[in-house]
Write a protein that holds these residues in place. Sequence first.
Motif, PDB file in Angstrom:
ATOM      1  N   GLU A 129      17.074   5.802 -20.067  1.00 13.65           N
ATOM      2  CA  GLU A 129      17.699   4.947 -20.926  1.00 13.65           C
ATOM      3  C   GLU A 129      19.365   5.683 -20.829  1.00 13.65           C
ATOM      4  OE1 GLU A 129      16.964   4.557 -24.388  1.00 13.65           O
ATOM      5  OE2 GLU A 129      15.808   2.684 -24.895  1.00 13.65           O
ATOM      6  N   PRO A 130      20.399   4.486 -20.694  1.00 16.70           N
ATOM      7  CA  PRO A 130      21.702   5.469 -20.944  1.00 16.70           C
ATOM      8  C   PRO A 130      21.783   6.030 -21.769  1.00 16.70           C
ATOM      9  CG  PRO A 130      21.970   3.154 -20.718  1.00 16.70           C
ATOM     10  CD  PRO A 130      20.120   3.617 -21.109  1.00 16.70           C
ATOM     11  N   SER A 131      22.849   6.978 -21.396  1.00 17.99           N
ATOM     12  CA  SER A 131      23.123   7.762 -22.455  1.00 17.99           C
ATOM     13  C   SER A 131      24.188   8.747 -22.006  1.00 17.99           C
ATOM     14  CB  SER A 131      22.187   9.502 -23.000  1.00 17.99           C
ATOM     15  OG  SER A 131      22.837   9.688 -24.199  1.00 17.99           O
ATOM     16  N   THR A 132      25.773   8.633 -23.371  1.00 16.92           N
ATOM     17  CA  THR A 132      26.772   9.589 -22.556  1.00 16.92           C
ATOM     18  C   THR A 132      26.824  10.549 -23.738  1.00 16.92           C
ATOM     19  OG1 THR A 132      27.735   7.795 -22.538  1.00 16.92           O
ATOM     20  CG2 THR A 132      29.227   9.424 -23.521  1.00 16.92           C
ATOM     21  N   ARG A 133      26.453  10.694 -25.636  1.00 18.66           N
ATOM     22  CA  ARG A 133      26.278  12.450 -25.664  1.00 18.66           C
ATOM     23  C   ARG A 133      25.266  13.075 -25.796  1.00 18.66           C
ATOM     24  NH1 ARG A 133      30.250   7.647 -27.806  1.00 18.66           N
ATOM     25  NH2 ARG A 133      27.874   7.025 -27.282  1.00 18.66           N
ATOM     26  N   THR A 134      24.020  13.014 -26.208  1.00 18.92           N
ATOM     27  CA  THR A 134      22.582  13.589 -26.473  1.00 18.92           C
ATOM     28  C   THR A 134      22.974  14.407 -24.400  1.00 18.92           C
ATOM     29  OG1 THR A 134      22.217  11.480 -27.159  1.00 18.92           O
ATOM     30  CG2 THR A 134      20.556  13.086 -26.265  1.00 18.92           C
ATOM     31  N   ARG A 135      23.453  13.301 -23.640  1.00 17.66           N
ATOM     32  CA  ARG A 135      23.124  13.621 -22.096  1.00 17.66           C
ATOM     33  C   ARG A 135      24.087  14.932 -22.018  1.00 17.66           C
ATOM     34  NH1 ARG A 135      25.045  13.227 -17.616  1.00 17.66           N
ATOM     35  NH2 ARG A 135      26.403  12.195 -17.326  1.00 17.66           N
TER      36      ARG A 135
ATOM     37  N   VAL B  51      13.994  14.666 -22.616  1.00 20.89           N
ATOM     38  CA  VAL B  51      13.614  13.527 -22.428  1.00 20.89           C
ATOM     39  C   VAL B  51      13.918  12.052 -23.117  1.00 20.89           C
ATOM     40  CG1 VAL B  51      11.740  11.834 -21.624  1.00 20.89           C
ATOM     41  CG2 VAL B  51      11.422  14.325 -21.071  1.00 20.89           C
ATOM     42  N   ARG B  52      14.248  11.245 -22.370  1.00 22.03           N
ATOM     43  CA  ARG B  52      14.880  10.224 -23.211  1.00 22.03           C
ATOM     44  C   ARG B  52      14.408   9.166 -22.966  1.00 22.03           C
ATOM     45  NH1 ARG B  52      20.865   7.298 -25.481  1.00 22.03           N
ATOM     46  NH2 ARG B  52      20.117   9.091 -26.858  1.00 22.03           N
ATOM     47  N   ASP B  53      13.737   8.008 -23.403  1.00 24.31           N
ATOM     48  CA  ASP B  53      12.827   6.589 -22.455  1.00 24.31           C
ATOM     49  C   ASP B  53      12.820   5.844 -23.187  1.00 24.31           C
ATOM     50  OD1 ASP B  53      11.428   6.296 -19.915  1.00 24.31           O
ATOM     51  OD2 ASP B  53       9.734   5.826 -20.806  1.00 24.31           O
TER      52      ASP B  53
ATOM     53  N   GLU C  92      11.506   7.977 -32.956  1.00 26.88           N
ATOM     54  CA  GLU C  92      13.257   9.123 -33.574  1.00 26.88           C
ATOM     55  C   GLU C  92      13.740   9.550 -32.670  1.00 26.88           C
ATOM     56  OE1 GLU C  92      12.798  11.675 -36.159  1.00 26.88           O
ATOM     57  OE2 GLU C  92      10.477  11.442 -36.781  1.00 26.88           O
ATOM     58  N   HIS C  93      15.013   9.858 -33.183  1.00 30.47           N
ATOM     59  CA  HIS C  93      15.780  11.051 -31.829  1.00 30.47           C
ATOM     60  C   HIS C  93      16.659  12.164 -33.068  1.00 30.47           C
ATOM     61  CE1 HIS C  93      19.754  11.129 -29.898  1.00 30.47           C
ATOM     62  NE2 HIS C  93      20.470  10.287 -29.879  1.00 30.47           N
ATOM     63  N   PRO C  94      15.120  12.612 -33.084  1.00 29.25           N
ATOM     64  CA  PRO C  94      15.778  14.141 -34.070  1.00 29.25           C
ATOM     65  C   PRO C  94      17.028  15.043 -33.984  1.00 29.25           C
ATOM     66  CG  PRO C  94      14.126  14.300 -31.970  1.00 29.25           C
ATOM     67  CD  PRO C  94      14.597  13.026 -31.835  1.00 29.25           C
ATOM     68  N   SER C  95      17.532  14.996 -32.619  1.00 30.81           N
ATOM     69  CA  SER C  95      18.938  16.200 -32.165  1.00 30.81           C
ATOM     70  C   SER C  95      19.904  14.645 -33.095  1.00 30.81           C
ATOM     71  CB  SER C  95      18.755  16.468 -30.822  1.00 30.81           C
ATOM     72  OG  SER C  95      19.307  15.015 -30.359  1.00 30.81           O
ATOM     73  N   GLN C  96      19.745  13.947 -32.487  1.00 27.04           N
ATOM     74  CA  GLN C  96      20.823  13.018 -33.773  1.00 27.04           C
ATOM     75  C   GLN C  96      20.391  13.106 -35.703  1.00 27.04           C
ATOM     76  OE1 GLN C  96      23.406  11.180 -31.777  1.00 27.04           O
ATOM     77  NE2 GLN C  96      24.581  10.912 -34.520  1.00 27.04           N
ATOM     78  N   GLY C  97      19.281  12.816 -35.544  1.00 29.13           N
ATOM     79  CA  GLY C  97      19.487  12.905 -36.885  1.00 29.13           C
ATOM     80  C   GLY C  97      19.705  14.434 -37.747  1.00 29.13           C
TER      81      GLY C  97
ATOM     82  N   HIS D 260      29.397   7.436 -37.821  1.00 27.44           N
ATOM     83  CA  HIS D 260      28.493   6.889 -36.662  1.00 27.44           C
ATOM     84  C   HIS D 260      27.755   6.986 -35.787  1.00 27.44           C
ATOM     85  CE1 HIS D 260      28.222   3.129 -34.056  1.00 27.44           C
ATOM     86  NE2 HIS D 260      29.204   1.830 -34.488  1.00 27.44           N
ATOM     87  N   PRO D 261      26.832   7.088 -35.271  1.00 24.13           N
ATOM     88  CA  PRO D 261      26.150   8.155 -33.959  1.00 24.13           C
ATOM     89  C   PRO D 261      26.958   7.767 -32.881  1.00 24.13           C
ATOM     90  CG  PRO D 261      24.196   6.033 -35.140  1.00 24.13           C
ATOM     91  CD  PRO D 261      25.876   6.227 -35.606  1.00 24.13           C
ATOM     92  N   GLY D 262      27.403   6.711 -32.328  1.00 25.06           N
ATOM     93  CA  GLY D 262      27.794   6.464 -30.746  1.00 25.06           C
ATOM     94  C   GLY D 262      26.697   5.571 -30.589  1.00 25.06           C
ATOM     95  N   PRO D 263      27.067   5.006 -29.686  1.00 28.07           N
ATOM     96  CA  PRO D 263      28.423   4.185 -29.111  1.00 28.07           C
ATOM     97  C   PRO D 263      28.620   3.302 -29.905  1.00 28.07           C
ATOM     98  CG  PRO D 263      25.964   3.159 -27.890  1.00 28.07           C
ATOM     99  CD  PRO D 263      26.523   4.578 -28.509  1.00 28.07           C
ATOM    100  N   VAL D 264      30.254   3.719 -30.944  1.00 27.92           N
ATOM    101  CA  VAL D 264      30.890   2.589 -30.686  1.00 27.92           C
ATOM    102  C   VAL D 264      31.476   1.333 -30.629  1.00 27.92           C
ATOM    103  CG1 VAL D 264      33.547   2.085 -33.079  1.00 27.92           C
ATOM    104  CG2 VAL D 264      31.876   4.343 -33.344  1.00 27.92           C
TER     105      VAL D 264
HETATM  106  N1   CP Z   1      24.243   9.093 -30.150  1.00 27.52           N
HETATM  107  C1   CP Z   1      23.596   9.334 -29.049  1.00 27.52           C
HETATM  108  O1   CP Z   1      22.636   8.967 -29.324  1.00 27.52           O
HETATM  109  O2   CP Z   1      24.526   8.360 -28.036  1.00 27.52           O
HETATM  110  P1   CP Z   1      24.636   8.087 -26.212  1.00 27.52           P
HETATM  111  O3   CP Z   1      23.017   6.925 -26.311  1.00 27.52           O
HETATM  112  O4   CP Z   1      25.504   8.459 -25.622  1.00 27.52           O
HETATM  113  O5   CP Z   1      23.422   9.349 -26.509  1.00 27.52           O
END
Ligand code: CP
Length: 309
Positions: free
Chosen positions: A52-58, A105-107, A133-138, A266-270
């Motif tokens: 799935e798309p990601s900027t911050r996490t990846r 892994v993000r799916d 869940e999104h444990p690293s974000q928590g 805000h976790p982003g994306p804003v």
């Molecule tokens: N907060 C967060 O998970 O951002 P990304 O989707 O850009 O990784």
Amino acid sequence: MSIFALEPLNRGQLQSYLELANQFLDDRGHVITPKHFQKALTHRSVGLLFFEPSTRTRVSFELAAKRLGATTIRLEAQGSSITKGESVLDTCLNLQAMGMDAFVVRDRQTQTPQVLMAHLDVPIINAGNGTGEHPSQGLLDALTVCRHFSSGGPLQCDLSGRTIAIMGDIRHSRVARSDVHVFEKLGARVLLAGPSALLPNEDGWGDAQHVHTRQEALAEADVVIVLRIQKERLSDVEVDPDTYIEHWQLHQEHLSLMLPHAMVMHPGPVIRGVELDDAVTDGPRSLIMQQVRCGVAVRQALLHACLSD
Ligand code: CP
């Protein structure tokens, strides 16, 4: 050891991840890697599998792995044999056979991390599983709050007496679910605020209380975590954007409804102009960029915990 979710972790385990992550931030909140960590993961290879798309996490997992001396391999569905029909599990089994030491892994499938954990011999770190869940974000959200209220002193992880309001599309948010678990375990009270159609309609949200107006959410919160509408998961609900903005957007005028010391995250994306205006996003009460810095620190801590000897 794998990191699948925050729900099964106890307060002591959460606190030790936060304390380790805090070692990767300096007094100003900037990311550092103390010398004795810089080669901690040399000769380790981490697979970053983002379906799935990601900027911050990846990017922050990749930076974190490299700052600890690991090699990273990135794989997305497009350009891999997943587009020919290979399963995520078969993909990972093949990568494990090549010598990968861990997978982030993000799916979109909620069950993916557990399926991988059941069949692979290497650590799996869940980087977001559907609405799970999104444990690293928590953890990074908790680290941001704990550091803010520690006022530059030793990290204070006891949030007793604090109220965290999470506002927006809660129902479809894996971030909100991880936040509820970590903040409640650290002692905070959690309020979930949003239109009824976007509030949870199932169990699994701890003791979090629902509130139905922006004003109620803002009045008592020490921190307001604003979420975007998860359009990609909205098949069951219709949201009129103008009505949503009128009732739930946080703009500068609303800051006066908050406690004087209260902060915005805000976790982003804003999505500027929908859930937040520019003045709040970029203003002095925003911790959003500090969340991003804490994200690299938390991911260094998780990779170190999963992979160091
Ligand atoms: N907060 C967060 O998970 O951002 P990304 O989707 O850009 O990784």
